[in-house]
Enzyme design. Structure first.
Site, PDB file in Angstrom:
ATOM      1  N   GLY A  29      57.971 -11.470 -57.053  1.00 61.42           N
ATOM      2  CA  GLY A  29      58.201 -12.376 -58.004  1.00 61.42           C
ATOM      3  C   GLY A  29      57.641 -11.909 -59.555  1.00 61.42           C
ATOM      4  N   GLY A  89      60.896  -3.494 -64.762  1.00 64.64           N
ATOM      5  CA  GLY A  89      60.768  -2.297 -63.541  1.00 64.64           C
ATOM      6  C   GLY A  89      61.552  -3.056 -62.308  1.00 64.64           C
ATOM      7  N   HIS A  90      61.351  -4.429 -62.257  1.00 64.45           N
ATOM      8  CA  HIS A  90      62.160  -4.778 -61.015  1.00 64.45           C
ATOM      9  C   HIS A  90      63.465  -4.661 -61.194  1.00 64.45           C
ATOM     10  CE1 HIS A  90      57.926  -7.283 -60.787  1.00 64.45           C
ATOM     11  NE2 HIS A  90      58.153  -6.570 -59.665  1.00 64.45           N
ATOM     12  N   GLN A 137      48.399 -10.026 -47.553  1.00 60.00           N
ATOM     13  CA  GLN A 137      48.059  -9.062 -48.308  1.00 60.00           C
ATOM     14  C   GLN A 137      47.044  -9.162 -49.259  1.00 60.00           C
ATOM     15  OE1 GLN A 137      52.081  -8.178 -49.562  1.00 60.00           O
ATOM     16  NE2 GLN A 137      51.103  -7.502 -51.491  1.00 60.00           N
ATOM     17  N   GLY A 165      59.249   0.831 -56.114  1.00 59.25           N
ATOM     18  CA  GLY A 165      58.672   1.471 -57.300  1.00 59.25           C
ATOM     19  C   GLY A 165      57.524   2.528 -56.913  1.00 59.25           C
ATOM     20  N   LYS A 194      55.124   3.101 -58.609  1.00 63.74           N
ATOM     21  CA  LYS A 194      53.826   2.851 -59.492  1.00 63.74           C
ATOM     22  C   LYS A 194      52.558   2.557 -58.350  1.00 63.74           C
ATOM     23  CE  LYS A 194      52.963  -1.179 -61.568  1.00 63.74           C
ATOM     24  NZ  LYS A 194      51.737  -1.713 -60.829  1.00 63.74           N
ATOM     25  N   GLN A 237      51.309   2.415 -51.520  1.00 66.51           N
ATOM     26  CA  GLN A 237      52.160   1.455 -50.671  1.00 66.51           C
ATOM     27  C   GLN A 237      53.447   2.193 -50.281  1.00 66.51           C
ATOM     28  OE1 GLN A 237      52.790  -2.787 -52.107  1.00 66.51           O
ATOM     29  NE2 GLN A 237      54.726  -1.753 -52.766  1.00 66.51           N
ATOM     30  N   SER A 292      53.935  -3.951 -65.405  1.00 65.12           N
ATOM     31  CA  SER A 292      53.470  -4.621 -64.095  1.00 65.12           C
ATOM     32  C   SER A 292      53.235  -6.004 -64.462  1.00 65.12           C
ATOM     33  CB  SER A 292      51.977  -4.240 -63.806  1.00 65.12           C
ATOM     34  OG  SER A 292      51.111  -5.115 -62.949  1.00 65.12           O
ATOM     35  N   ARG A 321      50.780  -7.971 -63.880  1.00 64.36           N
ATOM     36  CA  ARG A 321      49.449  -8.101 -64.297  1.00 64.36           C
ATOM     37  C   ARG A 321      49.401  -7.929 -65.897  1.00 64.36           C
ATOM     38  NH1 ARG A 321      45.448  -7.674 -59.790  1.00 64.36           N
ATOM     39  NH2 ARG A 321      46.570  -7.378 -57.938  1.00 64.36           N
TER      40      ARG A 321
END
Length: 281
Positions: free
Chosen positions: A31, A36-37, A61, A149, A151, A155, A187, A189
């Site tokens: 979410g 980017g999403h 996580q 992604g 980025k 992962q 991001s 963030r």
């Protein structure tokens, strides 16, 4: 677009889609969506007939309870953005729905080596949480294809290996990092950066590009050290500058065909990451 909260309801709806012979694409997210999403959703749409997006802030996580509590939750705006983007299903399960017996006794999926190096060493248990929840979501959605992604480079490598090792019939697509006009990697963030920090943050990518321009097989340590010093003068606190084999994230060898520069640094309380892949000659 259909909103679904219960795993059983999602399974039933997607069984019908499969019976129609339609190809399913999947984009898992936590979410707080940005451009980017949406690019991931558009990429899935270009390959598939039906696109499922999950929104789930995965407690397994997070190894820092404050990070979990403070993770931005913007479900209403996210659903509106996905509706506009043309997603077909949005799956928004509760933690109880995905972990009905709690986290303590949860069966976990572990990807050896990749879970424990680099970011995994800095964040113990993080990647077990990622691989476990993605495996659960893959089992629920059973997509033909999933888009992630680049980025979050480690992962993506982890999910590729898990999918291969578990013989999951899912094509994994990595989409290049979507950036702001300033060069800063998009991001969730970034929303936590102050106006002043937003001016400084793009310097992380700039320093990474400078490493890429100068990189050879023999000067990795020297470039990492000088980049770290430069970033700390700019106000960053480096959490890692690693230059490793792009295929398996192991140290570079004479046989390595490409390298990836993995950047991680704090700007105030916000941890930023970025990466860049370079062909070696």
């Amino acid at each position: 677009m259909k909103l679904v909260e219960q795993p059983s309801e999602l399974r039933s709806a997607l069984d019908d889609v499969r019976l129609q012979g339609r190809k399913i694409g999947f984009v898992p997210t936590m979410g707080n969506l940005h451009a980017g999403h949406i690019a991931l959703v558009k990429e899935a749409q270009s390959h598939c007939d039906v696109v499922v997006v999950s929104i789930f802030v995965n407690p397994l996580q997070f190894n820092n309870s404050d990070d979990l509590a403070n993770y931005p939750r913007t479900l209403e705006q996210d659903v509106a953005a996905l509706n506009q983007a043309g997603a077909d299903f949005v799956f928004t399960p509760s933690a109880e729905a995905l972990y009905p017996n709690g986290l303590e006794t949860e069966t976990k999926v572990t990807v050896p080596v990749l879970s424990d190096i680099l970011e995994g060493e800095l964040r113990p248990g993080h990647f077990d949480g990622v691989s476990t929840v993605v495996c659960k979501l893959f089992n629920l959605v059973q997509p033909h294809l999933a888009v992630f992604g680049e980025k979050d480079y480690q992962q993506l490598a982890l999910i590729r290996k898990m999918t291969t090792d578990l013989l999951l019939p899912i094509e994994i697509i990595g989409l290049p990092t979507v950036r702001e006009a300033s060069g800063l990697a998009m991001s969730s963030r970034n929303n936590r950066l102050s106006a002043e920090q937003l001016q400084t943050a793009p310097l992380l990518a700039k320093e990474m590009r400078q490493i890429a321009a100068k990189l050879s097989r023999n000067n990795q340590a020297e470039l990492s050290q000088s980049a770290k010093q430069a970033l700390e003068k700019m106000g960053f606190k480096c959490d890692g500058i690693d230059i490793v084999d792009a295929e398996n994230l192991s140290p570079l060898t004479p046989q390595s065909r490409s390298a990836v520069i993995l950047m991680a640094a704090f700007l105030g309380e916000v941890r930023l990451i970025d990466n860049c892949v370079i062909e070696l000659h």
